[in-house]
Design a protein around this motif. Structure first.
Motif, PDB file in Angstrom:
ATOM      1  N   GLU A 135      -8.733   0.248   2.749  1.00  0.00           N
ATOM      2  CA  GLU A 135      -7.297   0.527   2.673  1.00  0.00           C
ATOM      3  C   GLU A 135      -6.898   1.618   3.664  1.00  0.00           C
ATOM      4  O   GLU A 135      -5.908   1.492   4.392  1.00  0.00           O
ATOM      5  CB  GLU A 135      -6.931   0.951   1.247  1.00  0.00           C
ATOM      6  N   SER A 136      -7.665   2.705   3.686  1.00  0.00           N
ATOM      7  CA  SER A 136      -7.351   3.802   4.607  1.00  0.00           C
ATOM      8  C   SER A 136      -7.500   3.368   6.056  1.00  0.00           C
ATOM      9  O   SER A 136      -6.690   3.729   6.919  1.00  0.00           O
ATOM     10  CB  SER A 136      -8.271   4.998   4.316  1.00  0.00           C
ATOM     11  N   LEU A 137      -8.522   2.576   6.324  1.00  0.00           N
ATOM     12  CA  LEU A 137      -8.757   2.134   7.694  1.00  0.00           C
ATOM     13  C   LEU A 137      -7.671   1.170   8.156  1.00  0.00           C
ATOM     14  O   LEU A 137      -7.298   1.159   9.337  1.00  0.00           O
ATOM     15  CB  LEU A 137     -10.134   1.481   7.797  1.00  0.00           C
ATOM     16  N   ARG A 185      -5.449  -4.402  -6.877  1.00  0.00           N
ATOM     17  CA  ARG A 185      -6.629  -3.655  -6.450  1.00  0.00           C
ATOM     18  C   ARG A 185      -7.823  -3.956  -7.356  1.00  0.00           C
ATOM     19  O   ARG A 185      -8.960  -4.074  -6.910  1.00  0.00           O
ATOM     20  CB  ARG A 185      -6.316  -2.163  -6.454  1.00  0.00           C
ATOM     21  N   GLY A 217     -11.516   1.363  -1.067  1.00  0.00           N
ATOM     22  CA  GLY A 217     -10.720   2.530  -0.686  1.00  0.00           C
ATOM     23  C   GLY A 217     -10.812   2.827   0.804  1.00  0.00           C
ATOM     24  O   GLY A 217      -9.811   3.142   1.456  1.00  0.00           O
ATOM     25  N   ALA A 218     -12.015   2.709   1.356  1.00  0.00           N
ATOM     26  CA  ALA A 218     -12.195   2.937   2.796  1.00  0.00           C
ATOM     27  C   ALA A 218     -11.448   1.882   3.605  1.00  0.00           C
ATOM     28  O   ALA A 218     -10.837   2.196   4.640  1.00  0.00           O
ATOM     29  CB  ALA A 218     -13.679   2.924   3.138  1.00  0.00           C
ATOM     30  N   HIS A 228       0.795  -1.224   0.000  1.00  0.00           N
ATOM     31  CA  HIS A 228       0.000   0.000   0.000  1.00  0.00           C
ATOM     32  C   HIS A 228       0.825   1.271   0.000  1.00  0.00           C
ATOM     33  O   HIS A 228       0.299   2.343  -0.327  1.00  0.00           O
ATOM     34  CB  HIS A 228      -0.933   0.014   1.214  1.00  0.00           C
ATOM     35  N   LEU A 229       2.111   1.179   0.335  1.00  0.00           N
ATOM     36  CA  LEU A 229       2.936   2.384   0.395  1.00  0.00           C
ATOM     37  C   LEU A 229       4.119   2.308  -0.554  1.00  0.00           C
ATOM     38  O   LEU A 229       4.241   3.124  -1.483  1.00  0.00           O
ATOM     39  CB  LEU A 229       3.424   2.612   1.829  1.00  0.00           C
ATOM     40  N   ASP A 244      -4.531   1.364   7.306  1.00  0.00           N
ATOM     41  CA  ASP A 244      -3.421   2.239   7.693  1.00  0.00           C
ATOM     42  C   ASP A 244      -3.666   2.836   9.081  1.00  0.00           C
ATOM     43  O   ASP A 244      -2.767   2.877   9.922  1.00  0.00           O
ATOM     44  CB  ASP A 244      -3.252   3.367   6.670  1.00  0.00           C
ATOM     45  N   TRP A 245      -4.892   3.311   9.302  1.00  0.00           N
ATOM     46  CA  TRP A 245      -5.236   3.912  10.598  1.00  0.00           C
ATOM     47  C   TRP A 245      -5.124   2.887  11.719  1.00  0.00           C
ATOM     48  O   TRP A 245      -4.561   3.173  12.784  1.00  0.00           O
ATOM     49  CB  TRP A 245      -6.659   4.472  10.536  1.00  0.00           C
TER      50      TRP A 245
END
Length: 239
Positions: free
Chosen positions: A182-184, A141, A179-180, A123-124, A186-187
Motif C-alpha cells: 500500500e505504501s509503495l 483489506r 502494508g508495504a 486508500h485515502l 502511494d510512492w
C-alpha cells in the motif's frame, strides 16, 4: 444559457434516457470515481458528478439515492476491481511461491497505476471519513490479507512438508507485506517514471529475501536479551 447549449443539454438528456440502465450507472460511477478521487469526498458535489457523467443531477439521485450511497457504491466497485485484478494476476496454483507473489504484486501495482483515482478513493478518501466508509475499506483489506496469507501458508506448508501448518504462523507476514505494498503504491504514484514492474521488483527484493529463507526454515532470530547488570553496591564510608 444560450439556445445552442440548451439544445445540446436537451439532446444529452434524450440520449441518456435511451441508454441501458447499466451503461448509465457505469457512466455515473466513472464520473464519481474521478471526482471523489481528485477532489475528495467533502469537496465533491453531485452537480460536478452529474455534469461529468453527462446526466442530470435528479437522475444521479434517482439511481444512487444520495452522495453517501454513491460514495459507498464507488468504494465497492473499485474494491471489487482491485481484488479481481490481484486474483487473476497471481496465476495457477501450481506456480512456485515466488512467481505467484511476483505476479500478484505486478497485478496490484499495474491496477493502482492505471486507476489512480480509484486507488485514491480506496486508500485515502474512504479511510478519512469515518463509518461506514472505513468499514468497507477494512473489509477489503481483510480480504486481501487473507488471500496473501493463503499464498504464503501454502508455500510454507510445501517447503516444510507440513500440511497442517496453521495460517496464523504466517498471518503477520501477510499483514506486513500488504502494508508495504500500500505504501509503495502511494510512492510509485507520486514518483515520476516508476513503473508497476519496478515497484513490484522493489517489494520482492525487500520481502522475498526474508520469505525465501523462511520457506527453507532459515528464519532470522533476534539476539538473546543480555542479563541486566547488577546494581553497584554503595561505596563504604570511612569515619
Amino acid at each position: 444559457m444560450g439556445v445552442g447549449a440548451g439544445v445540446s443539454a436537451g439532446a444529452g438528456a434524450v440520449r441518456a434516457k435511451r441508454m441501458p440502465r447499466a451503461v448509465r450507472e457505469r457512466q455515473m460511477l466513472d464520473a464519481a470515481v474521478r471526482t471523489f478521487g481528485q477532489r475528495g469526498y467533502r469537496a465533491a458535489s453531485m452537480d460536478d458528478i452529474a455534469e461529468l457523467a453527462g446526466v442530470s443531477k435528479p437522475l444521479v439521485y434517482l439511481y444512487l439515492n444520495s452522495k453517501e450511497d454513491l460514495f459507498t457504491a464507488v468504494i465497492r466497485r473499485e474494491a471489487r476491481a482491485l481484488t479481481e485484478a490481484i486474483r487473476a494476476g497471481v496465476g495457477p496454483a501450481g506456480l512456485p511461491a515466488d512467481r505467484q507473489l511476483w505476479n500478484g504484486l505486478r497485478a496490484f501495482f499495474t491496477h493502482t497505476a492505471r486507476h489512480p483515482d480509484g486507488w485514491s478513493v480506496l486508500h485515502l478518501q474512504a479511510r478519512t471519513h469515518g463509518e461506514p466508509f472505513a468499514a468497507e475499506i477494512a473489509a477489503l483489506r481483510e480480504e486481501i490479507v487473507a488471500f496473501v496469507t493463503q499464498l504464503i501458508a501454502a508455500a510454507a506448508r510445501e517447503a516444510h512438508r507440513d500440511p497442517d501448518l496453521p495460517e496464523r504462523e504466517v498471518a503477520g507476514l501477510a499483514e506486513a507485506l500488504v502494508g508495504a505494498a500500500e505504501s509503495l503504491a502511494d510512492w510509485a504514484g507520486a514518483t515520476e517514471g516508476v513503473t508497476a514492474r519496478q515497484a513490484a521488483a522493489t517489494l520482492m527484493n525487500f520481502a522475498w529475501a526474508g520469505l525465501g529463507d523462511l520457506m527453507v526454515d532459515r528464519p532470522w532470530t533476534p539476539p538473546e536479551e543480555e542479563a541486566a547488570p547488577a546494581p553497584a553496591e554503595p561505596a563504604a564510608q570511612t569515619g
